[in-house]
Scaffold this active site. Structure first.
Site: not given
Ligand code: PSU
Ligand code: MN
Length: 298
Positions: A23, A155
């Site tokens: 991604e 996360k």
């Molecule tokens: N994995 C990581 N760092 C990131 C992400 C994934 O190690 O920043 C990203 C991915 O693209 C995931 C996004 O979809 O963070 C989630 O964001 P949110 O919580 O705003 O949906």
């Protein structure tokens, strides 16, 4: 839907060779410059070293792109104002010809439509701590896209228990790679269950194939713990995270800004330990994803 595949990815998919999608939000918003570009290159190299073709996904000038050149990765990692797009933004980005970074939701959406079966990332989005109405669009996308996402769980800034429940309710299968609990991003354990422990790429492929044969609509998460040497223990993390969360609250940071804000605050407050952990898990996940992608094309 028009998708621009680069030559390498197109050839590999045509001849049934393994491809791993990567991604671009992690490049544009997840990691600081210049580590972001170095890591993006390292992830591509890791996939190649493990016998698969890397295909980083992004939207460039309104075009869905699968497989980026080095210059394009550099662009995503340096240009100001790169938008982080989720499903709700797809039509805007395509219609108005924007250049954007794709999240887990939109990378899965595009990679699946391009015919890619395995996608590697760091951590998925989920239900936010303290704001249970803020549910990442990653989750509903995973519930309706039959791709395999290799990740280290959700996360740590999120409400992991609520996220785990959401996945269960919506039929997203959660496998643990050589582990017995759901990994917690920078930490190897969460106390939360997985649906099955998987010890080999062969067994992962068996489950993926069965999912496909059953015609199940949802994704399969293969969750991989961060390598031990790079783990940041949960107890240590929680105090740093508490500070970062209260700062975000005071500063009124919300919506799609909150995850990048918290990740960067935690890195500052841990002397870069969480950043090193994030990179280590990204690389390790890309390696496991490549092994599984190889097994699927056999
Ligand atoms: N994995 C990581 N760092 C990131 C992400 C994934 O190690 O920043 C990203 C991915 O693209 C995931 C996004 O979809 O963070 C989630 O964001 P949110 O919580 O705003 O949906
Ligand atoms: Mn959100």
């Amino acid at each position: 839907m028009d998708i621009r595949l680069n030559e390498e990815a197109r050839d590999a998919l045509r001849s049934n060779r393994p491809v791993v999608a990567l991604e671009s939000t992690v490049i544009a918003h997840g990691l600081p410059y210049p580590k972001n570009i170095e890591t993006a290159d390292l992830l591509e190299r890791t996939v190649r070293e493990n016998g698969a073709v890397p295909a980083t996904v992004a939207m460039l000038d309104g075009e869905f792109c699968v497989g980026l050149s080095e210059a394009e990765i550099e662009r995503i990692g340096t240009e100001k104002g790169i938008r982080k797009i989720s499903r709700r933004d797809l039509a805007i980005a395509a219609g108005l010809k924007l250049t954007c970074a794709t999240t887990v939701a939109t990378t899965s959406f595009i990679a699946h439509r391009a015919g890619i079966r395995v996608f590697s990332t760091g951590g998925i989005g989920g239900v936010h701590r303290g704001y249970s109405a803020d549910v990442s669009a990653d989750l509903p996308e995973l519930a309706r896209t039959p791709i395999t996402v290799v990740c280290s769980g959700a996360k740590i800034v999120l409400d992991l228990e609520a996220t785990r429940e959401w996945l269960e309710t919506h039929g997203v299968t959660v496998l643990g790679w050589q582990c017995d609990e759901l990994p917690a991003f920078y930490s190897r354990t969460s106390g939360l269950p997985i649906d099955e422990r998987i010890d080999s790429p062969e067994d992962a492929a068996k489950v993926i194939r069965a999912r496909d044969e059953l015609g199940l609509p949802g994704a399969l998460l293969l969750t991989v713990p961060v390598p031990e040497a790079f783990e940041v223990p949960r107890a240590e993390l929680e105090s740093i995270l508490a500070e970062a969360l209260s700062l975000a609250d005071k500063a009124g940071v919300r919506g799609k800004e909150i995850t990048p804000f918290l990740l960067s605050e935690m890195s500052n407050r841990s002397g870069g330990r969480t950043l090193r952990s994030n990179i280590a898990l990204l690389v390790n996940n890309a390696r496991i994803a490549s092994l599984v992608a190889n097994e699927l094309t056999d």
